[in-house]
Design a protein around this motif. Sequence first.
Motif, mmCIF file in Angstrom:
data_model
loop_
_atom_site.group_PDB
_atom_site.id
_atom_site.type_symbol
_atom_site.label_atom_id
_atom_site.label_comp_id
_atom_site.label_asym_id
_atom_site.label_seq_id
_atom_site.Cartn_x
_atom_site.Cartn_y
_atom_site.Cartn_z
ATOM 1 N N THR A 139 18.234 8.208 8.714
ATOM 2 C CA THR A 139 19.230 9.085 9.314
ATOM 3 C C THR A 139 18.622 10.477 9.504
ATOM 4 O OG1 THR A 139 20.101 9.681 7.149
ATOM 5 C CG2 THR A 139 21.150 7.807 8.272
ATOM 6 N N PRO A 140 19.086 11.215 10.506
ATOM 7 C CA PRO A 140 18.509 12.544 10.761
ATOM 8 C C PRO A 140 18.564 13.469 9.550
ATOM 9 C CG PRO A 140 19.893 11.899 12.602
ATOM 10 C CD PRO A 140 20.088 10.865 11.514
ATOM 11 N N GLU A 141 19.650 13.398 8.788
ATOM 12 C CA GLU A 141 19.784 14.311 7.641
ATOM 13 C C GLU A 141 18.854 13.952 6.478
ATOM 14 O OE1 GLU A 141 23.018 11.221 7.463
ATOM 15 O OE2 GLU A 141 22.348 12.611 8.995
ATOM 16 N N ALA A 142 18.239 12.783 6.531
ATOM 17 C CA ALA A 142 17.284 12.395 5.480
ATOM 18 C C ALA A 142 15.887 12.947 5.741
ATOM 19 C CB ALA A 142 17.219 10.871 5.362
ATOM 20 N N LEU A 143 15.681 13.506 6.926
ATOM 21 C CA LEU A 143 14.362 14.025 7.288
ATOM 22 C C LEU A 143 14.293 15.526 7.017
ATOM 23 C CD1 LEU A 143 13.890 12.063 10.606
ATOM 24 C CD2 LEU A 143 12.736 11.653 8.425
ATOM 25 N N PRO A 144 13.112 16.008 6.632
ATOM 26 C CA PRO A 144 12.979 17.438 6.350
ATOM 27 C C PRO A 144 12.941 18.270 7.633
ATOM 28 C CG PRO A 144 10.862 16.377 6.130
ATOM 29 C CD PRO A 144 11.865 15.283 6.396
ATOM 30 N N GLU A 145 13.037 19.568 7.448
ATOM 31 C CA GLU A 145 13.033 20.505 8.570
ATOM 32 C C GLU A 145 11.699 20.501 9.321
ATOM 33 O OE1 GLU A 145 13.400 25.329 9.263
ATOM 34 O OE2 GLU A 145 13.850 24.489 7.302
ATOM 35 N N TYR A 146 10.597 20.311 8.590
ATOM 36 C CA TYR A 146 9.280 20.410 9.206
ATOM 37 C C TYR A 146 8.665 19.040 9.414
ATOM 38 C CZ TYR A 146 9.657 25.366 8.505
ATOM 39 O OH TYR A 146 10.083 26.655 8.559
ATOM 40 N N GLY A 147 8.569 18.644 10.668
ATOM 41 C CA GLY A 147 7.928 17.403 11.040
ATOM 42 C C GLY A 147 7.188 17.614 12.342
ATOM 43 N N PHE A 148 6.281 16.687 12.631
ATOM 44 C CA PHE A 148 5.469 16.789 13.835
ATOM 45 C C PHE A 148 5.398 15.438 14.515
ATOM 46 C CE2 PHE A 148 4.252 20.132 11.004
ATOM 47 C CZ PHE A 148 4.213 21.240 11.839
ATOM 48 N N VAL A 149 5.299 15.471 15.836
ATOM 49 C CA VAL A 149 5.250 14.255 16.638
ATOM 50 C C VAL A 149 4.147 14.397 17.681
ATOM 51 C CG1 VAL A 149 6.526 12.818 18.285
ATOM 52 C CG2 VAL A 149 7.731 13.872 16.374
ATOM 53 N N VAL A 150 3.336 13.370 17.802
ATOM 54 C CA VAL A 150 2.495 13.223 18.988
ATOM 55 C C VAL A 150 3.330 12.314 19.879
ATOM 56 C CG1 VAL A 150 0.368 12.304 19.955
ATOM 57 C CG2 VAL A 150 0.302 13.505 17.759
ATOM 58 N N PRO A 151 3.902 12.857 20.958
ATOM 59 C CA PRO A 151 4.867 12.090 21.743
ATOM 60 C C PRO A 151 4.383 10.680 22.089
ATOM 61 C CG PRO A 151 4.808 14.346 22.503
ATOM 62 C CD PRO A 151 3.686 14.190 21.504
ATOM 63 N N ASP A 152 5.273 9.735 21.804
ATOM 64 C CA ASP A 152 5.059 8.315 22.073
ATOM 65 C C ASP A 152 3.941 7.689 21.240
ATOM 66 O OD1 ASP A 152 7.127 8.242 23.981
ATOM 67 O OD2 ASP A 152 5.768 9.050 25.490
ATOM 68 N N LYS A 153 3.443 8.419 20.199
ATOM 69 C CA LYS A 153 2.327 7.866 19.431
ATOM 70 C C LYS A 153 2.512 7.882 17.922
ATOM 71 C CE LYS A 153 -0.841 8.380 23.116
ATOM 72 N NZ LYS A 153 -2.125 8.123 23.523
ATOM 73 N N ALA A 154 2.908 9.008 17.331
ATOM 74 C CA ALA A 154 2.968 9.095 15.869
ATOM 75 C C ALA A 154 3.837 10.270 15.439
ATOM 76 C CB ALA A 154 1.564 9.239 15.281
ATOM 77 N N ALA A 155 4.218 10.243 14.159
ATOM 78 C CA ALA A 155 5.002 11.335 13.582
ATOM 79 C C ALA A 155 4.715 11.411 12.086
ATOM 80 C CB ALA A 155 6.496 11.105 13.820
ATOM 81 N N GLY A 156 5.035 12.549 11.494
ATOM 82 C CA GLY A 156 4.882 12.743 10.059
ATOM 83 C C GLY A 156 5.589 14.016 9.636
ATOM 84 N N PHE A 157 5.804 14.166 8.311
ATOM 85 C CA PHE A 157 6.671 15.224 7.822
ATOM 86 C C PHE A 157 6.097 15.956 6.617
ATOM 87 C CE2 PHE A 157 9.135 12.243 10.155
ATOM 88 C CZ PHE A 157 9.971 13.032 10.906
ATOM 89 N N LEU A 158 6.505 17.221 6.499
ATOM 90 C CA LEU A 158 6.192 18.067 5.360
ATOM 91 C C LEU A 158 7.459 18.206 4.532
ATOM 92 C CD1 LEU A 158 4.381 20.120 3.816
ATOM 93 C CD2 LEU A 158 5.291 21.879 5.362
#
Length: 133
Positions: free
Chosen positions: A27-46
Amino acid sequence: MKPVRFDPKVHHDLLNLWRKPWDETMTPEALPEYGFVVPDKAAGFLYRTDSSVALIEGIIAAPGLSKEDRNEAVNAIVAAVRDEARRQGFKLLLGYSQLDAIKNRAERFGFMHVGPGFHMVALDLTRPDPPGL
């Protein structure tokens, strides 16, 4: 590849699509404020703490990417999270996984393997990055 800041309105459905093969949702609220996405390829979070330690977590790549594209995208995500943790003043970045490939990638970034079982890795953010990263 240049990661962009995670925007739940733009990227959340994409993350759930990528998690579908593992029957996982987030769910969106389970994710932290700081995350990054390579569009259509990958994501990760701080994940930030109220100490000098932060966590790198939730790294995921789109199914079906070539090994080369996946590696390049995930490396860009790890670098973006590392750089953001430094920018925010954290001194130690921790991560963990059961996958040897994740441990090996972390070691290339200068993380040290901390213990057995789950691979816990730690990066001293006060030290310079290894060459080439």
